[in-house]
Scaffold this motif. Structure first.
Motif, PDB file in Angstrom:
ATOM      1  N   ILE A 165       0.850  -1.194   0.000  1.00  0.00           N
ATOM      2  CA  ILE A 165       0.000   0.000   0.000  1.00  0.00           C
ATOM      3  C   ILE A 165       0.887   1.245   0.000  1.00  0.00           C
ATOM      4  CG2 ILE A 165      -1.960  -1.138   1.118  1.00  0.00           C
ATOM      5  CD1 ILE A 165      -1.126   0.168   3.752  1.00  0.00           C
ATOM      6  N   PRO A 166       0.460   2.319  -0.661  1.00  0.00           N
ATOM      7  CA  PRO A 166       1.270   3.538  -0.709  1.00  0.00           C
ATOM      8  C   PRO A 166       1.449   4.162   0.678  1.00  0.00           C
ATOM      9  CG  PRO A 166      -0.490   3.613  -2.347  1.00  0.00           C
ATOM     10  CD  PRO A 166      -0.767   2.444  -1.458  1.00  0.00           C
ATOM     11  N   ALA A 167       2.583   4.826   0.856  1.00  0.00           N
ATOM     12  CA  ALA A 167       2.833   5.550   2.107  1.00  0.00           C
ATOM     13  C   ALA A 167       3.653   6.803   1.821  1.00  0.00           C
ATOM     14  CB  ALA A 167       3.571   4.665   3.103  1.00  0.00           C
ATOM     15  N   VAL A 168       3.278   7.877   2.516  1.00  0.00           N
ATOM     16  CA  VAL A 168       4.051   9.118   2.524  1.00  0.00           C
ATOM     17  C   VAL A 168       4.330   9.410   3.986  1.00  0.00           C
ATOM     18  CG1 VAL A 168       4.087  11.582   1.988  1.00  0.00           C
ATOM     19  CG2 VAL A 168       2.992   9.971   0.402  1.00  0.00           C
ATOM     20  N   VAL A 169       5.611   9.525   4.338  1.00  0.00           N
ATOM     21  CA  VAL A 169       5.996   9.677   5.742  1.00  0.00           C
ATOM     22  C   VAL A 169       6.799  10.958   5.942  1.00  0.00           C
ATOM     23  CG1 VAL A 169       5.963   7.179   6.154  1.00  0.00           C
ATOM     24  CG2 VAL A 169       8.077   8.274   5.406  1.00  0.00           C
ATOM     25  N   GLY A 170       6.909  11.394   7.204  1.00  0.00           N
ATOM     26  CA  GLY A 170       7.717  12.560   7.528  1.00  0.00           C
ATOM     27  C   GLY A 170       7.198  13.848   6.918  1.00  0.00           C
ATOM     28  N   THR A 171       5.872  14.001   6.829  1.00  0.00           N
ATOM     29  CA  THR A 171       5.309  15.218   6.238  1.00  0.00           C
ATOM     30  C   THR A 171       5.457  16.429   7.159  1.00  0.00           C
ATOM     31  OG1 THR A 171       3.121  14.827   7.165  1.00  0.00           O
ATOM     32  CG2 THR A 171       3.576  13.883   4.977  1.00  0.00           C
ATOM     33  N   GLY A 172       5.546  16.174   8.447  1.00  0.00           N
ATOM     34  CA  GLY A 172       5.677  17.253   9.420  1.00  0.00           C
ATOM     35  C   GLY A 172       4.355  17.861   9.842  1.00  0.00           C
ATOM     36  N   ASN A 173       3.344  17.828   8.955  1.00  0.00           N
ATOM     37  CA  ASN A 173       2.113  18.543   9.286  1.00  0.00           C
ATOM     38  C   ASN A 173       0.837  17.934   8.716  1.00  0.00           C
ATOM     39  OD1 ASN A 173       2.425  19.133   6.609  1.00  0.00           O
ATOM     40  ND2 ASN A 173       2.582  21.338   6.859  1.00  0.00           N
ATOM     41  N   ALA A 174       0.854  16.698   8.277  1.00  0.00           N
ATOM     42  CA  ALA A 174      -0.346  16.105   7.669  1.00  0.00           C
ATOM     43  C   ALA A 174      -1.539  16.112   8.623  1.00  0.00           C
ATOM     44  CB  ALA A 174      -0.059  14.682   7.196  1.00  0.00           C
ATOM     45  N   THR A 175      -1.309  15.816   9.892  1.00  0.00           N
ATOM     46  CA  THR A 175      -2.429  15.778  10.836  1.00  0.00           C
ATOM     47  C   THR A 175      -2.998  17.160  11.120  1.00  0.00           C
ATOM     48  OG1 THR A 175      -0.923  15.810  12.735  1.00  0.00           O
ATOM     49  CG2 THR A 175      -1.665  13.651  11.960  1.00  0.00           C
ATOM     50  N   MET A 176      -2.232  18.211  10.832  1.00  0.00           N
ATOM     51  CA  MET A 176      -2.734  19.577  10.994  1.00  0.00           C
ATOM     52  C   MET A 176      -3.427  20.055   9.722  1.00  0.00           C
ATOM     53  SD  MET A 176      -1.790  21.171  13.972  1.00  0.00           S
ATOM     54  CE  MET A 176      -1.850  22.861  13.454  1.00  0.00           C
ATOM     55  N   ARG A 177      -2.914  19.642   8.578  1.00  0.00           N
ATOM     56  CA  ARG A 177      -3.418  20.145   7.297  1.00  0.00           C
ATOM     57  C   ARG A 177      -4.610  19.352   6.781  1.00  0.00           C
ATOM     58  NH1 ARG A 177       1.045  21.789   4.057  1.00  0.00           N
ATOM     59  NH2 ARG A 177      -0.430  22.042   2.352  1.00  0.00           N
ATOM     60  N   LEU A 178      -4.680  18.066   7.113  1.00  0.00           N
ATOM     61  CA  LEU A 178      -5.763  17.225   6.620  1.00  0.00           C
ATOM     62  C   LEU A 178      -6.788  17.021   7.718  1.00  0.00           C
ATOM     63  CD1 LEU A 178      -3.546  14.544   4.840  1.00  0.00           C
ATOM     64  CD2 LEU A 178      -4.633  16.548   3.795  1.00  0.00           C
ATOM     65  N   ARG A 179      -8.047  17.039   7.338  1.00  0.00           N
ATOM     66  CA  ARG A 179      -9.117  16.831   8.316  1.00  0.00           C
ATOM     67  C   ARG A 179      -9.754  15.468   8.097  1.00  0.00           C
ATOM     68  NH1 ARG A 179      -9.302  22.333   7.373  1.00  0.00           N
ATOM     69  NH2 ARG A 179      -9.328  23.596   9.264  1.00  0.00           N
ATOM     70  N   ASP A 180     -10.262  14.937   9.174  1.00  0.00           N
ATOM     71  CA  ASP A 180     -10.965  13.670   9.126  1.00  0.00           C
ATOM     72  C   ASP A 180     -12.082  13.755   8.081  1.00  0.00           C
ATOM     73  OD1 ASP A 180     -10.728  11.189  10.547  1.00  0.00           O
ATOM     74  OD2 ASP A 180     -12.730  11.533  11.333  1.00  0.00           O
ATOM     75  N   GLY A 181     -12.089  12.840   7.125  1.00  0.00           N
ATOM     76  CA  GLY A 181     -13.121  12.826   6.097  1.00  0.00           C
ATOM     77  C   GLY A 181     -12.747  13.523   4.806  1.00  0.00           C
ATOM     78  N   ASP A 182     -11.600  14.244   4.771  1.00  0.00           N
ATOM     79  CA  ASP A 182     -11.154  14.877   3.524  1.00  0.00           C
ATOM     80  C   ASP A 182     -10.909  13.804   2.461  1.00  0.00           C
ATOM     81  OD1 ASP A 182     -11.166  17.449   4.483  1.00  0.00           O
ATOM     82  OD2 ASP A 182      -9.002  17.571   4.807  1.00  0.00           O
ATOM     83  N   ARG A 183     -11.186  14.154   1.213  1.00  0.00           N
ATOM     84  CA  ARG A 183     -10.845  13.250   0.113  1.00  0.00           C
ATOM     85  C   ARG A 183      -9.450  13.648  -0.369  1.00  0.00           C
ATOM     86  NH1 ARG A 183     -12.751   9.188  -2.018  1.00  0.00           N
ATOM     87  NH2 ARG A 183     -12.396   8.607  -4.175  1.00  0.00           N
ATOM     88  N   ILE A 184      -8.529  12.685  -0.398  1.00  0.00           N
ATOM     89  CA  ILE A 184      -7.134  12.982  -0.724  1.00  0.00           C
ATOM     90  C   ILE A 184      -6.576  11.976  -1.727  1.00  0.00           C
ATOM     91  CG2 ILE A 184      -6.656  14.121   1.479  1.00  0.00           C
ATOM     92  CD1 ILE A 184      -5.315  11.562   2.454  1.00  0.00           C
ATOM     93  N   ARG A 185      -5.482  12.369  -2.382  1.00  0.00           N
ATOM     94  CA  ARG A 185      -4.731  11.485  -3.275  1.00  0.00           C
ATOM     95  C   ARG A 185      -3.326  11.330  -2.708  1.00  0.00           C
ATOM     96  NH1 ARG A 185      -4.798  14.135  -7.918  1.00  0.00           N
ATOM     97  NH2 ARG A 185      -6.629  13.022  -8.702  1.00  0.00           N
ATOM     98  N   VAL A 186      -2.939  10.103  -2.413  1.00  0.00           N
ATOM     99  CA  VAL A 186      -1.613   9.807  -1.874  1.00  0.00           C
ATOM    100  C   VAL A 186      -0.753   9.249  -2.993  1.00  0.00           C
ATOM    101  CG1 VAL A 186      -0.321   8.423  -0.217  1.00  0.00           C
ATOM    102  CG2 VAL A 186      -2.571   9.324   0.402  1.00  0.00           C
ATOM    103  N   ASP A 187       0.390   9.891  -3.237  1.00  0.00           N
ATOM    104  CA  ASP A 187       1.353   9.398  -4.227  1.00  0.00           C
ATOM    105  C   ASP A 187       2.620   8.996  -3.475  1.00  0.00           C
ATOM    106  OD1 ASP A 187       3.311   9.026  -6.195  1.00  0.00           O
ATOM    107  OD2 ASP A 187       2.434  10.546  -7.510  1.00  0.00           O
ATOM    108  N   GLY A 188       2.739   7.706  -3.198  1.00  0.00           N
ATOM    109  CA  GLY A 188       3.861   7.201  -2.420  1.00  0.00           C
ATOM    110  C   GLY A 188       5.187   7.220  -3.145  1.00  0.00           C
TER     111      GLY A 188
END
Length: 197
Positions: A165-188
């Motif tokens: 499964i794709p993963a993006v790590v070490g973003t620094g701020n994903a939990t602040m910038r993304l909200r529960d329920g947002d529709r997102i595209r992850v490019d690992g």
């Protein structure tokens, strides 16, 4: 060693964890019977609790930084604080390290800890601060994983690669910038998370 010393001093004097709010010289005075040093503990404990309750500081801080004032700002950024003036506007893309290849679109499920794992539904994207072995049972349900902390050899990256499964790590701020329920595209492969809605 110092922690064990403070724990034992707290036990011997009956001060308990108040011992952790004393300087070494004050701790030695307490062990000699001077309990007046304990008068400093309430103010120090209150200060500790005030700062411990603040969100994680920005990844990059430029200039003088007042953490209490920053935390009170509803428009605060977790990636950058610049005392020189307004920073560049936040884009709709969160960037980090490529953790595991693949591209997935789905619903972001922002979780604070593994105890909230029952909120992650099959096919949703797990977004959290950091993962460890306690998070592993959730990975098979996740379409992708995004973390604030980590690197290509972190737990999230390794388990995501093992499960394909794709993963993006070490973003620094994903939990602040993304909200529960947002529709997102992850490019690992590129290490990007794009907000779609």
């Amino acid at each position: 060693m110092l922690r064990a010393f403070a724990v034992r001093a707290g036990e011997l004097t009956g001060a308990g964890d108040d011992a952790f709010f004393l300087h070494l010289d004050e701790l030695l005075r307490l062990l000699r019977g001077d309990r007046s040093v304990l008068e400093k503990v309430p103010a120090r404990r209150a200060t500790y609790e005030r700062y411990a309750a603040l969100p994680p500081y920005p990844v990059l801080i430029v200039g003088a930084f007042d953490p209490v004032r920053w935390a009170a700002d509803p428009a605060r950024r977790a990636d950058l604080y610049d005392a020189r003036g307004p920073a560049a506007p936040v884009s709709d893309t969160v960037t980090g390290f490529p953790g595991a290849p693949g591209v997935v679109e789905g619903v972001a499920r922002v979780l604070a800890g593994p105890e909230d794992g029952d909120r992650l539904k099959p096919g949703e994207i797990l977004v959290t601060t950091l993962t460890n072995v306690g998070w592993t049972p959730m990975f098979p349900r996740a379409a992708a994983v995004v973390t604030d902390m980590g690197a290509p050899l972190s737990h999230a990256s390794i388990v995501a690669r093992e499960l394909g499964i794709p993963a993006v790590v070490g973003t620094g701020n994903a939990t602040m910038r993304l909200r529960d329920g947002d529709r997102i595209r992850v490019d690992g492969e590129r290490g990007t998370v794009e907000l779609l809605e």
